[in-house]
Design a protein around this motif. Structure first.
Motif, PDB file in Angstrom:
ATOM      1  N   UNK A 419       0.841  -1.198   0.000  1.00  0.00           N
ATOM      2  CA  UNK A 419       0.000   0.000   0.000  1.00  0.00           C
ATOM      3  C   UNK A 419       0.880   1.254   0.000  1.00  0.00           C
ATOM      4  N   UNK A 420       1.831   1.291   0.902  1.00  0.00           N
ATOM      5  CA  UNK A 420       2.679   2.468   1.048  1.00  0.00           C
ATOM      6  C   UNK A 420       3.499   2.736  -0.210  1.00  0.00           C
ATOM      7  N   UNK A 421       3.988   1.654  -0.843  1.00  0.00           N
ATOM      8  CA  UNK A 421       4.902   1.791  -1.977  1.00  0.00           C
ATOM      9  C   UNK A 421       4.227   1.749  -3.342  1.00  0.00           C
ATOM     10  N   UNK A 422       2.880   1.673  -3.357  1.00  0.00           N
ATOM     11  CA  UNK A 422       2.139   1.640  -4.620  1.00  0.00           C
ATOM     12  C   UNK A 422       2.662   0.528  -5.526  1.00  0.00           C
ATOM     13  N   UNK A 423       2.840  -0.651  -4.940  1.00  0.00           N
ATOM     14  CA  UNK A 423       3.472  -1.777  -5.624  1.00  0.00           C
ATOM     15  C   UNK A 423       2.499  -2.495  -6.551  1.00  0.00           C
ATOM     16  N   UNK A 424       2.928  -2.771  -7.768  1.00  0.00           N
ATOM     17  CA  UNK A 424       2.129  -3.571  -8.691  1.00  0.00           C
ATOM     18  C   UNK A 424       2.073  -5.010  -8.192  1.00  0.00           C
ATOM     19  N   UNK A 425       0.863  -5.563  -8.096  1.00  0.00           N
ATOM     20  CA  UNK A 425       0.707  -6.933  -7.631  1.00  0.00           C
ATOM     21  C   UNK A 425      -0.501  -7.551  -8.335  1.00  0.00           C
ATOM     22  N   UNK A 426      -1.017  -8.665  -7.827  1.00  0.00           N
ATOM     23  CA  UNK A 426      -2.152  -9.340  -8.460  1.00  0.00           C
ATOM     24  C   UNK A 426      -3.010 -10.001  -7.392  1.00  0.00           C
ATOM     25  N   UNK A 427      -4.212 -10.382  -7.789  1.00  0.00           N
ATOM     26  CA  UNK A 427      -5.156 -11.016  -6.872  1.00  0.00           C
ATOM     27  C   UNK A 427      -5.976 -12.026  -7.652  1.00  0.00           C
ATOM     28  N   UNK A 428      -6.155 -13.216  -7.093  1.00  0.00           N
ATOM     29  CA  UNK A 428      -7.038 -14.206  -7.712  1.00  0.00           C
ATOM     30  C   UNK A 428      -7.786 -14.965  -6.629  1.00  0.00           C
ATOM     31  N   UNK A 429      -8.968 -15.441  -6.972  1.00  0.00           N
ATOM     32  CA  UNK A 429      -9.800 -16.171  -6.018  1.00  0.00           C
ATOM     33  C   UNK A 429     -10.528 -17.295  -6.739  1.00  0.00           C
ATOM     34  N   UNK A 430     -10.427 -18.479  -6.203  1.00  0.00           N
ATOM     35  CA  UNK A 430     -11.084 -19.659  -6.781  1.00  0.00           C
ATOM     36  C   UNK A 430     -12.149 -20.142  -5.815  1.00  0.00           C
ATOM     37  N   UNK A 431     -13.397 -20.254  -6.315  1.00  0.00           N
ATOM     38  CA  UNK A 431     -14.501 -20.658  -5.473  1.00  0.00           C
ATOM     39  C   UNK A 431     -15.321 -21.715  -6.209  1.00  0.00           C
ATOM     40  N   UNK A 432     -15.568 -22.829  -5.541  1.00  0.00           N
ATOM     41  CA  UNK A 432     -16.282 -23.910  -6.216  1.00  0.00           C
ATOM     42  C   UNK A 432     -16.661 -25.023  -5.266  1.00  0.00           C
TER      43      UNK A 432
END
Length: 493
Positions: A419-432
């Motif tokens: 958050x502080x460093x404005x870092x590029x990242x990713x998010x994924x969620x698997x639901x089933x």
């Protein structure tokens, strides 16, 4: 005395429109599973400015209508397929499948080696792993590897099935992955993480950059990597060549494995990414306690926002909001209307039905356990009004924005640093599902930045948490903001 209308007797359904605001002829209304509906006509009225000597108002004039509103529901496999397509304004890229709609027609025969089909058999390529369901002989309802095909036949190895001469409505053959011959599929790290082959042609298997795949079938001997068990997990495709399937996301511990003696299975699904194809609907709401029944029709309903929410120890839910043209009521159903039942898959919870929450390419386990995750899609639509029309003449597309919130325990400073460093990242969620065929939905946001959030110290005897707001945006390599995978079958391990 007539019964008063109760919420338990309100039916909701929709049909896609070809022309904005126009209900198709002989519409087939698809039932909507709902927990609430706040749809309404939103009439716009103006008091006349005419001056009278007796000081009274002469009229309240209807000058416009802004139909729309929200519908709430619970997430279940297949139930939100249309909503996701409309929210992302994309189009599902589906693996080949054939379902019998008229008995013994679309699939007319199954011998020990061959399924005879009316058309589309040539979409099933050698090496594809198919799932058969709904066939009369129970033992035929299984996974099977395609050997060859023509337009009217799908051929399997000898003695794969027992013969079924009459194929009932609902029987389906669907590609759910692919399978290499013994020793043909090799895991490598040379030149990047990948699977390579000598015989199998990856370009024929409906694979594309951004798709997630599940490597290995732990339910069946000899179908997973044995030497490097860590390879048997979810990977994201980054490139597809005839004999190389490259990955930019792999399970922790991925390593080279020659796959000796292994006929490796890899499971794939349908795929959806965001685009710019608007779709409008006519939504029908039936008030079944009325006598006669009241039918409400809302036309031009275009999905503007979609929120998906996964809270701890709860049911995964969604809320969608429409902007449309107009609404009307009648005691006579629209001419030629028929009904399509809603999918019957069970609702998904956030305890046993979440297979993975991934952050920055790795599974979140601890210490930053996720307490809740919220996804917000907004098309920023606007109703387009014009002289000579009571309702909207169309909807204008706006910027496609995707935001969300990850609420986690503050186990270490990893999330806070991003958050502080404005870092590029990713998010994924698997639901089933964790039972049956384990049908699964996978949400992937390949490029996000966390724009807000700080540790919350609320008082004594409480956990310190952090609520991180994120914005997803166009990935520089994959060229989309959101990808969704739909797996019709997954192994238990």
């Amino acid at each position: 005395m007539a019964d008063l209308q109760t919420t338990n007797r309100v039916a909701l359904a929709k049909v896609r429109e070809t022309t904005f605001g126009v209900t198709p002829a002989n519409p087939a209304f698809k039932a909507i599973r709902q927990t609430s509906s706040g749809l309404n006509a939103n009439p716009k009225t103006v008091i006349t400015q005419e001056i009278r000597p007796d000081r009274q108002v002469t009229d309240l004039i209807l000058v416009g209508q802004e139909a729309g509103g929200s519908v709430g529901g619970e997430v279940a496999f297949s139930v939100v397929d249309d909503d996701l397509e409309e929210a992302l304004q994309g189009t599902w890229s589906n693996n080949p499948s054939i379902t019998v709609l008229t008995s013994d027609t679309e699939i007319s025969d199954l011998t020990t080696t061959t399924a005879t089909v009316a058309a589309g058999g040539d979409a099933f390529k050698a090496g594809m792993l198919t799932q058969l369901t709904g066939f009369p002989t129970a033992a035929n309802n299984k996974l099977a590897r395609v050997a060859s095909s023509t337009g009217t036949s799908i051929v399997y190895p000898a003695a794969t099935f027992s013969a079924d001469a009459v194929i009932p409505v609902g029987a389906t053959i669907r590609q759910v992955g692919f399978e290499g011959a013994s020793g043909d599929l090799v895991a490598t790290t040379s030149g990047g993480n990948a699977l390579t082959s000598t015989v199998l042609d990856f370009t024929t298997l409906n694979l594309a950059a951004g798709k997630w795949v599940k490597v290995g079938d732990g339910d069946n001997a000899g179908k997973s990597f044995a030497v490097t068990a860590a390879n048997n997990g979810f990977c994201r495709v980054s490139g597809v060549a005839a004999n190389r399937l490259s990955f930019d996301r792999v399970p922790a511990g991925w390593a080279g494995d020659t796959g000796t003696g292994v006929a490796l299975r890899v499971f794939t699904g349908d795929f959806l990414t965001n685009a710019s194809t608007k779709r409008s609907n006519t939504i029908e709401r039936q008030y079944l306690d009325h006598s006669p029944v009241t039918y409400e029709y809302l036309t031009g309903m275009t999905l503007n926002t979609l929120q998906v929410e996964a809270k701890q120890q709860a049911i995964a839910t969604y809320t969608k909001n429409y902007i449309g043209k107009s609404a009307s009521t009648t005691n006579t159903r629209v001419s030629g209307a028929t009904d399509v039942a809603a999918p019957t898959y069970a609702v998904l919870n956030t305890s046993t039905n979440v297979g993975r929450i991934g952050f920055d390419g790795a599974v979140i386990t601890g210490p930053n356990f996720v307490m809740s995750a919220t996804i917000n899609v907004n098309n920023n639509l606007r109703a387009q009004m014009a002289v000579g029309s009571l309702g909207a003449v169309g909807t204008g597309n706006g910027e496609f924005t995707v935001t969300g919130t990850l609420e986690t325990y503050f186990g270490d400073k990893t999330l806070y640093d991003k958050i502080i460093n404005n870092t590029l990242t990713s998010f994924d969620m698997r639901i089933g599902r964790s039972d049956g065929y384990r049908e699964t939905i996978l949400f992937d946001f390949p490029s996000i930045k966390l724009g807000s959030g700080a540790p919350s110290v609320a008082g004594k005897n409480q956990d310190v948490t952090i609520s991180a707001g994120f914005t997803a945006f166009r990935d520089a390599t994959l060229l989309y903001t959101v990808g969704v995978g739909r797996f019709w079958y997954l192994p238990t391990s």
